[in-house]
Design a protein around this motif. Structure first.
Motif, PDB file in Angstrom:
ATOM      1  N   TRP A  30       0.831  -1.194   0.000  1.00 39.17           N
ATOM      2  CA  TRP A  30       0.000   0.000   0.000  1.00 39.17           C
ATOM      3  C   TRP A  30       0.868   1.248   0.000  1.00 39.17           C
ATOM      4  O   TRP A  30       2.053   1.192   0.278  1.00 39.17           O
ATOM      5  N   LEU A  50      -0.805  -0.040   8.049  1.00 39.73           N
ATOM      6  CA  LEU A  50      -1.734  -1.143   7.808  1.00 39.73           C
ATOM      7  C   LEU A  50      -1.102  -2.411   8.360  1.00 39.73           C
ATOM      8  O   LEU A  50       0.111  -2.601   8.271  1.00 39.73           O
ATOM      9  N   ASP A  51      -1.921  -3.282   8.909  1.00 40.54           N
ATOM     10  CA  ASP A  51      -1.439  -4.539   9.475  1.00 40.54           C
ATOM     11  C   ASP A  51      -2.133  -5.717   8.819  1.00 40.54           C
ATOM     12  O   ASP A  51      -3.363  -5.768   8.750  1.00 40.54           O
ATOM     13  N   VAL A 116      -6.747  -7.073   6.743  1.00 45.81           N
ATOM     14  CA  VAL A 116      -5.869  -5.911   6.866  1.00 45.81           C
ATOM     15  C   VAL A 116      -6.650  -4.847   7.617  1.00 45.81           C
ATOM     16  O   VAL A 116      -7.849  -4.675   7.412  1.00 45.81           O
ATOM     17  N   ASN A 117      -5.968  -4.186   8.531  1.00 44.61           N
ATOM     18  CA  ASN A 117      -6.615  -3.114   9.278  1.00 44.61           C
ATOM     19  C   ASN A 117      -5.647  -1.950   9.446  1.00 44.61           C
ATOM     20  O   ASN A 117      -4.435  -2.122   9.435  1.00 44.61           O
ATOM     21  N   SER A 118      -6.235  -0.778   9.567  1.00 44.23           N
ATOM     22  CA  SER A 118      -5.459   0.436   9.777  1.00 44.23           C
ATOM     23  C   SER A 118      -5.282   0.616  11.277  1.00 44.23           C
ATOM     24  O   SER A 118      -6.175   1.090  11.969  1.00 44.23           O
ATOM     25  N   PHE A 124      -9.606   3.902   4.431  1.00 43.39           N
ATOM     26  CA  PHE A 124      -9.053   3.508   3.141  1.00 43.39           C
ATOM     27  C   PHE A 124      -9.153   4.621   2.100  1.00 43.39           C
ATOM     28  O   PHE A 124      -8.586   4.504   1.025  1.00 43.39           O
ATOM     29  N   VAL A 127      -5.630   5.684   1.550  1.00 40.77           N
ATOM     30  CA  VAL A 127      -4.713   4.647   1.069  1.00 40.77           C
ATOM     31  C   VAL A 127      -4.877   4.526  -0.441  1.00 40.77           C
ATOM     32  O   VAL A 127      -5.980   4.615  -0.974  1.00 40.77           O
ATOM     33  N   ALA A 130      -3.368  -0.211  -2.938  1.00 40.51           N
ATOM     34  CA  ALA A 130      -3.359  -1.320  -1.979  1.00 40.51           C
ATOM     35  C   ALA A 130      -3.723  -2.611  -2.696  1.00 40.51           C
ATOM     36  O   ALA A 130      -4.602  -2.639  -3.554  1.00 40.51           O
ATOM     37  N   THR A 155     -11.937   1.213   8.049  1.00 43.33           N
ATOM     38  CA  THR A 155     -10.554   1.155   8.518  1.00 43.33           C
ATOM     39  C   THR A 155      -9.974  -0.249   8.411  1.00 43.33           C
ATOM     40  O   THR A 155      -8.861  -0.493   8.870  1.00 43.33           O
ATOM     41  N   ALA A 156     -10.727  -1.158   7.808  1.00 39.92           N
ATOM     42  CA  ALA A 156     -10.249  -2.538   7.692  1.00 39.92           C
ATOM     43  C   ALA A 156     -10.880  -3.199   6.478  1.00 39.92           C
ATOM     44  O   ALA A 156     -11.836  -2.680   5.891  1.00 39.92           O
TER      45      ALA A 156
END
Length: 194
Positions: A30, A50-51, A116-118, A124, A127, A130, A155-156
């Motif tokens: 991203w 992002l995770d 994936v989450n912020s 998003f 972002v 991504a 956010t995810a």
């Protein structure tokens, strides 16, 4: 040859020579979207954390998770390569990766859902470029790519699911927006895709 996937699409993860995949890598990339307006451009892009997470299931039952605070599954079959706090790869390489050894996954684990989450809470909308992609880790060949498009106030994202299908594996592109800063926040939405 890579398949560009669209939301809801499923593909078989059998190799073209009829063999079975043994180790796959889910990559996430991203970039922070440029800020709008005169002052936004002067301030530059925000760093966005992002995770990527991999949630393991046996049927509807949660088994384990791999994410930035638990880098290796309890059985050792799934491994997160490390937390990237700012992104930047975008259309290029992966910012975060999770490697799944399909042969080492316990027999009762029949699904791995990638999310994936912020973590920092940006939506998003902030972002760009991504994507998640699935790579055959034995030869580096990209098998499938799912591009996250459209931004949004979420956010995810529940990105994709790799699941057992007969004697092989399939990947399903989910692409469902969600709200949450951690994988725990996303479990109710993930449950709808098991």
């Amino acid at each position: 040859m890579s398949v560009n996937m669209s939301k809801g699409q499923q593909i078989s993860l059998s190799k073209s020579d009829g063999g079975a995949l043994t180790v796959v890598r889910m990559g996430l990339g991203w970039q922070a979207a440029p800020r709008k307006g005169f002052f936004g451009k002067l301030a530059g892009n925000r760093e966005i954390d992002l995770d990527a997470s991999a949630v393991l299931f046996a049927g509807q039952e949660f088994v384990d998770v791999v994410f930035f605070q638990h880098l290796v599954s309890n059985d050792g079959s799934v491994r997160h390569t490390g937390d990237n706090l700012v992104g930047g790869a975008g259309q290029g390489g992966d910012d975060e990766s999770i490697v799944v050894d399909l042969e080492r996954l316990p027999a009762h684990v029949d699904g791995v859902v990638f999310t994936v989450n912020s973590f920092t809470g940006q939506t998003f909308e902030e972002v760009q470029n991504a994507f998640c992609r699935l790579v055959d880790e034995t030869n580096g060949q990209e098998l499938a790519r799912y591009t996250l498009t459209g931004g949004g106030h979420h956010t995810a994202q529940i990105m994709a699911k790799v699941h057992r299908s007969g004697s092989g594996w399939q990947m399903a592109a989910i692409g469902e927006p969600a709200t949450g800063r951690t994988f725990q926040d996303l479990l109710p939405v993930v449950a709808r895709h098991l």
